[in-house]
Structures are given as C-alpha cells and as structure tokens.
Design an enzyme around this catalytic site. Structure first.
Site, PDB file in Angstrom:
ATOM      1  N   GLY A  13       0.661  -1.200  -0.019  1.00 46.65           N
ATOM      2  CA  GLY A  13       0.081   0.046   0.066  1.00 46.65           C
ATOM      3  C   GLY A  13       1.009   1.248   0.091  1.00 46.65           C
ATOM      4  N   TYR A  14       0.265   2.300   0.006  1.00 48.09           N
ATOM      5  CA  TYR A  14       0.875   3.673   0.105  1.00 48.09           C
ATOM      6  C   TYR A  14       1.919   3.842   1.298  1.00 48.09           C
ATOM      7  CZ  TYR A  14       1.188   8.985  -0.132  1.00 48.09           C
ATOM      8  OH  TYR A  14       1.734  10.280  -0.179  1.00 48.09           O
ATOM      9  N   ASP A  34       0.661  -8.747   1.732  1.00 48.84           N
ATOM     10  CA  ASP A  34      -0.294  -7.934   1.196  1.00 48.84           C
ATOM     11  C   ASP A  34      -1.446  -8.869   0.003  1.00 48.84           C
ATOM     12  OD1 ASP A  34      -0.289  -4.627   0.478  1.00 48.84           O
ATOM     13  OD2 ASP A  34      -1.550  -6.114  -0.476  1.00 48.84           O
ATOM     14  N   SER A  37      -5.596  -6.295  -2.248  1.00 50.84           N
ATOM     15  CA  SER A  37      -7.013  -6.006  -2.810  1.00 50.84           C
ATOM     16  C   SER A  37      -6.781  -4.201  -2.898  1.00 50.84           C
ATOM     17  CB  SER A  37      -7.877  -6.226  -1.237  1.00 50.84           C
ATOM     18  OG  SER A  37      -7.383  -5.330  -0.288  1.00 50.84           O
ATOM     19  N   ASP A  61      -4.775 -12.897   2.802  1.00 48.42           N
ATOM     20  CA  ASP A  61      -5.808 -12.083   3.238  1.00 48.42           C
ATOM     21  C   ASP A  61      -5.751 -12.483   4.633  1.00 48.42           C
ATOM     22  OD1 ASP A  61      -9.096 -11.216   2.517  1.00 48.42           O
ATOM     23  OD2 ASP A  61      -8.214 -10.974   4.496  1.00 48.42           O
ATOM     24  N   SER A 128      -4.614   6.643  13.005  1.00 52.55           N
ATOM     25  CA  SER A 128      -4.867   7.798  12.161  1.00 52.55           C
ATOM     26  C   SER A 128      -5.551   8.939  13.105  1.00 52.55           C
ATOM     27  CB  SER A 128      -6.040   7.413  11.111  1.00 52.55           C
ATOM     28  OG  SER A 128      -6.755   8.610  10.637  1.00 52.55           O
ATOM     29  N   TYR A 153     -14.735   4.320   9.261  1.00 51.20           N
ATOM     30  CA  TYR A 153     -13.426   4.195   8.937  1.00 51.20           C
ATOM     31  C   TYR A 153     -12.799   4.519  10.332  1.00 51.20           C
ATOM     32  CZ  TYR A 153      -8.533   5.677   8.322  1.00 51.20           C
ATOM     33  OH  TYR A 153      -7.397   6.136   8.525  1.00 51.20           O
ATOM     34  N   LYS A 157     -10.662   2.465  13.627  1.00 50.31           N
ATOM     35  CA  LYS A 157      -9.137   2.750  14.217  1.00 50.31           C
ATOM     36  C   LYS A 157      -9.369   2.762  15.632  1.00 50.31           C
ATOM     37  CE  LYS A 157      -6.766   3.022  10.361  1.00 50.31           C
ATOM     38  NZ  LYS A 157      -5.757   1.878  10.350  1.00 50.31           N
ATOM     39  N   LEU A 203      -6.980  15.012  -1.205  1.00 50.59           N
ATOM     40  CA  LEU A 203      -6.977  16.256  -1.910  1.00 50.59           C
ATOM     41  C   LEU A 203      -5.498  16.141  -2.667  1.00 50.59           C
ATOM     42  CD1 LEU A 203      -7.461  19.221  -2.065  1.00 50.59           C
ATOM     43  CD2 LEU A 203      -5.984  19.737  -0.324  1.00 50.59           C
ATOM     44  N   ARG A 298     -18.195  18.628   2.789  1.00 47.96           N
ATOM     45  CA  ARG A 298     -18.308  17.404   2.647  1.00 47.96           C
ATOM     46  C   ARG A 298     -18.623  16.841   3.830  1.00 47.96           C
ATOM     47  NH1 ARG A 298     -12.823  13.879   0.877  1.00 47.96           N
ATOM     48  NH2 ARG A 298     -12.445  14.638   2.806  1.00 47.96           N
ATOM     49  N   GLY A 300     -18.780  14.717   6.935  1.00 47.06           N
ATOM     50  CA  GLY A 300     -18.042  13.991   7.880  1.00 47.06           C
ATOM     51  C   GLY A 300     -16.543  14.560   7.930  1.00 47.06           C
TER      52      GLY A 300
HETATM   53  C1  WQD Z   1      -8.253  16.959   3.279  1.00 48.62           C
HETATM   54  C2  WQD Z   1      -8.918  18.169   3.121  1.00 48.62           C
HETATM   55  C3  WQD Z   1     -11.616  18.028   2.305  1.00 48.62           C
HETATM   56  C4  WQD Z   1     -10.709  16.413  -1.893  1.00 48.62           C
HETATM   57  C5  WQD Z   1      -8.611  11.168   5.509  1.00 48.62           C
HETATM   58  C6  WQD Z   1      -8.529  10.373   6.759  1.00 48.62           C
HETATM   59  C7  WQD Z   1      -7.231  10.188   7.331  1.00 48.62           C
HETATM   60  C8  WQD Z   1      -6.381   9.752   6.082  1.00 48.62           C
HETATM   61  C9  WQD Z   1      -6.373  10.629   4.867  1.00 48.62           C
HETATM   62  C10 WQD Z   1      -5.982   7.405   5.740  1.00 48.62           C
HETATM   63  C11 WQD Z   1     -10.574  18.172   3.518  1.00 48.62           C
HETATM   64  C12 WQD Z   1     -10.451  18.521   1.177  1.00 48.62           C
HETATM   65  C13 WQD Z   1     -10.431  16.892  -0.452  1.00 48.62           C
HETATM   66  C14 WQD Z   1     -11.321  17.336  -2.833  1.00 48.62           C
HETATM   67  C15 WQD Z   1     -11.518  19.159  -0.903  1.00 48.62           C
HETATM   68  N1  WQD Z   1      -6.793   8.631   5.757  1.00 48.62           N
HETATM   69  N2  WQD Z   1     -10.870  18.249   0.072  1.00 48.62           N
HETATM   70  N3  WQD Z   1     -11.383  18.415  -2.331  1.00 48.62           N
HETATM   71  O1  WQD Z   1     -10.306  13.582   5.025  1.00 48.62           O
HETATM   72  O2  WQD Z   1      -8.549  14.879   5.946  1.00 48.62           O
HETATM   73  O3  WQD Z   1      -8.112  12.547   5.945  1.00 48.62           O
HETATM   74  O4  WQD Z   1      -7.654  10.628   4.530  1.00 48.62           O
HETATM   75  O5  WQD Z   1      -4.828   7.345   5.930  1.00 48.62           O
HETATM   76  O6  WQD Z   1      -7.153   9.300   8.177  1.00 48.62           O
HETATM   77  O7  WQD Z   1      -9.410  10.714   7.611  1.00 48.62           O
HETATM   78  O8  WQD Z   1      -8.082  13.898   3.860  1.00 48.62           O
HETATM   79  O9  WQD Z   1      -7.368  14.546   1.578  1.00 48.62           O
HETATM   80  O10 WQD Z   1      -9.720  13.626   1.879  1.00 48.62           O
HETATM   81  O11 WQD Z   1      -9.067  16.030   2.696  1.00 48.62           O
HETATM   82  O12 WQD Z   1     -11.596  20.309  -0.779  1.00 48.62           O
HETATM   83  O13 WQD Z   1     -11.690  16.936  -3.916  1.00 48.62           O
HETATM   84  O14 WQD Z   1      -9.118  18.469   1.553  1.00 48.62           O
HETATM   85  O15 WQD Z   1     -12.731  18.708   2.283  1.00 48.62           O
HETATM   86  O16 WQD Z   1     -10.913  19.301   4.142  1.00 48.62           O
HETATM   87  P1  WQD Z   1      -8.972  13.850   5.157  1.00 48.62           P
HETATM   88  P2  WQD Z   1      -8.724  14.439   2.569  1.00 48.62           P
END
Ligand code: WQD
Length: 341
Positions: A13-14, A34, A37, A61, A128, A153, A157, A203, A298, A300
């Site tokens: 994974g990443y 791994d 999946s 798995d 996380s 999710y 955790k 993002l 968004r 959550g």
């Molecule tokens: C970051 C910010 C979005 C996409 C989650 C998990 C965390 C980890 C990383 C696993 C937020 C905004 C995003 C877009 C946007 N998971 N955004 N437009 O939700 O903070 O964290 O992923 O390791 O545990 O909770 O990450 O990158 O999705 O969002 O504006 O097209 O970017 O609203 O504010 P997040 P994210």
C-alpha cells in the site's frame, strides 16, 4: 546481518511500501504480506529498484486464519510486526460500514491471534488522526480526549486502538499505535508513489490528477468554515517523514527498556495548512494553474486538525523534516511519470 526481521502487513500500500524502503535503508530485513485488494504488485518492482533487493511479498488475506497460521508456521523469528493492512476511504466506509468492520477489525483480530500464539514481542499499528474526531483545542496531543468518530473508518481505528491496549496488558508484546495526519507525496526516486484505487478522494491525488487532465476540475469542499480563509485545516506530512517514523518506532522498541505495554504517538508536522493554501502551494511549486471551484462542505469532514508532535520528538527522536513543496513536487513527478491520462 540485519538489525531485525520485520513483518509488514499491507506492505504494498501507499504508506506500507514507503515504510518498506525506509526499513531496508536502515538495515532491517522486511517480509511483506499484502493481498493486493487495495494495492498493485507493480509496487514491488519499484521497491527493488530503490533497494537493489528483491522484495518478498506473501499474497494472504489476514482474515484467512488457516493461511495465516501456515505462514507463521514457516516464517520464524519475526522480531516485530508493522500492521498497515486496512481499508482507508472515509466515504466508502460510510457507504459500506460492515465491509470496514469485517476487514479492519476482523483482520486485526486474526493477526493478534498469531501474535499471541507465536509470542511476537513488538507490534506497531497504523492508526489515524481521525480517531480524534471533531475536537476544538488545537494542536491535538496524545492525551486529547477522543471525540465521536466521524465515520465508520475512524471508528475501526478507535476500536483497534482499544483492542491493542487491552491485548498488551496480559501479553508480553510491546505495542505502539501511530496516529498519522495527512500523508502526501511520493518517494524521491519517483520509483514508488500513491496508486489510487478507483477515483481518489484525498486532496493531493485529486489535485495532481486534475492538473494532469484526468479530472476537469477540483471542488473545494467548503469555504465557509471558521478558519483563516474559510477552508478546512489539515496537517499534511511528507510520506517519507511518515515512513521514517515507523523505522524510529521499531528502533525505539528494540533499543529501550520500555516499561509501558501500550503507547500512542502522533506523527504530524505540527503545522496546519488550509485547502486553499495547499492549492496555492501546488501552483507555486509546479507553475501549473489549477482549475478549482468553491463547493459545498463534505459530510464527515472535521474543520481543523493538526498535531502536537513533541512526544514523538522526545521519545522516538523523530520529527518531520520535509516541506509542503517536497510533497507537492514529488506527488506531481509521480503523476507525470505514472498516471498521465
Ligand atoms: C483533506 C481536505 C477535504 C478532496 C482522510 C482520513 C485520514 C487519512 C487521509 C488514511 C479536507 C478537502 C479533499 C477534494 C477538497 N486516511 N478536499 N476537495 O479527509 O482529511 O483524511 O484521508 O490514511 O485518516 O480521515 O483527507 O485529503 O480527503 O481531505 O476540498 O476533492 O481536503 O474537504 O478538508 P482527510 P482528504
């Protein structure tokens, strides 16, 4: 002679793959586990290019208790386990909660049965910052009380952390949960990086995908938040800083006479960055203009979260060293090399 034999679950994974390269670079032997999946065997070629060693991955798995038992029967003298294998999409977990509980919690239980049976002494868990939920006081420390999980999710955790704390007490295993903030970027060699399983949610992959023409535009999810520019704040951390945090944790577990059975550490930079600031950093670093529109919030999303990383600095002798520019530049290089439309 290696410094120790480390089993890495979710190794392709990443975060798992980047940690694999860092452990190898620091003298450890690594065995991967791994089931692909949410990852691609392609990554193994990249790990070999970086390390010069042929990486060994076992396609198992974790929930297949029989296969796992056969694996541990053969693979002796594991000094530590680093456990990444889990699903990680916030949005998907809202849609399919049972899939997340079965995979993330069920996989952990199956693995811990082997930790107990084989008397594995050291265990590092990929947790996380999402376990904090929507907390008000920033930055968050490891003592910050956990609020309600904002997604299934995040709840998986929280549950796994609580299971580990209960498990550590009667067993001889020293356990650490590492609470990551927002990992971003790719290995400096550009041989490995982030593969998105389906349309990316995070993002950074959305940003580079849009810049390379895979998506027409980026939607900023909310600019009416009570923050300096109205968009959400996160603690983005370069993937190799995060990877090295695992190596420092293993060295800490191996080298110290640790009294605590269970510990938690934040792995973040300590700096909060807004979504709009991240977009500007991308344009500044790459001189590529982004096409984005200001959209609705968004479901959550927490408004703001960033770490107080001082405990990891003091006990693990670890701190993040790389910048937002390093994250953006390496993510963009990876996109240009591997994912152009
Ligand atoms: C970051 C910010 C979005 C996409 C989650 C998990 C965390 C980890 C990383 C696993 C937020 C905004 C995003 C877009 C946007 N998971 N955004 N437009 O939700 O903070 O964290 O992923 O390791 O545990 O909770 O990450 O990158 O999705 O969002 O504006 O097209 O970017 O609203 O504010 P997040 P994210």
């Amino acid at each position: 002679m290696s410094k120790g034999k480390i089993l890495v679950t979710g190794a392709c994974g990443y975060i798992g793959s980047h940690t694999w390269t860092d452990l190898l670079a620091n003298g450890f032997e690594v065995i991967g586990l791994d089931n692909f999946s949410r990852s691609s065997p392609e990554i193994l070629k990249g790990i070999e290019k970086i390390s010069g060693k042929k990486p060994i991955n076992h396609k198992i798995d974790l929930r297949d208790e029989g296969a796992l038992d056969v694996f541990f029967e053969k693979e002796k003298n594991i000094d530590a386990i680093v456990h990444f294998a889990a699903f990680k999409s916030v949005g998907e977990s809202v849609q399919y909660p049972l899939r997340y509980f079965e995979n993330n919690v069920g996989g952990m239980i199956s693995l811990l049965k082997q930790v107990e049976k084989r008397d594995i002494k050291n265990f590092v868990f990929s947790s996380s910052c999402s376990v904090y939920g929507n907390v008000k006081k920033m930055p968050v420390t490891e003592e910050t009380a956990l609020a309600q999980a904002e997604s299934p999710y995040a709840r998986t955790k929280q549950i796994c952390e609580q299971m580990l704390e209960d498990f550590a007490l009667p067993n001889e295993t020293k356990i650490v949960s590492l609470r990551y903030f927002n990992p971003a970027g790719a290995h400096p060699s550009n041989c490995i990086g982030e593969y998105s399983h389906g349309k990316p949610q995070n993002l950074m992959p959305v940003m580079v995908g849009s810049a390379s023409g895979k998506f027409p535009k980026i939607e900023v999810f909310g600019t009416d938040y009570p923050t300096r520019d109205g968009s959400c704040i996160r603690d983005y951390i370069y993937i190799m800083d995060l990877a090295h945090g695992h190596t420092k944790t293993i060295e800490y577990l191996f080298n110290q006479q640790i009294k605590e059975d269970y510990q938690v550490f934040n792995l973040g930079t300590g700096t909060g960055v807004t979504v709009l600031e991240m977009l500007n950093a991308f344009e500044r670093e790459t001189e590529v203009k982004l096409n984005y529109q200001l959209g609705k919030r968004r479901e959550g999303d927490v408004i703001e979260i960033y770490a107080d990383p001082s405990k990891a600095k003091e006990k693990l002798h670890w701190e993040a060293k790389y910048t937002l520019g390093d994250m953006v530049r390496t993510a963009w290089n990876w996109e240009l090399k591997n994912n152009r439309k």
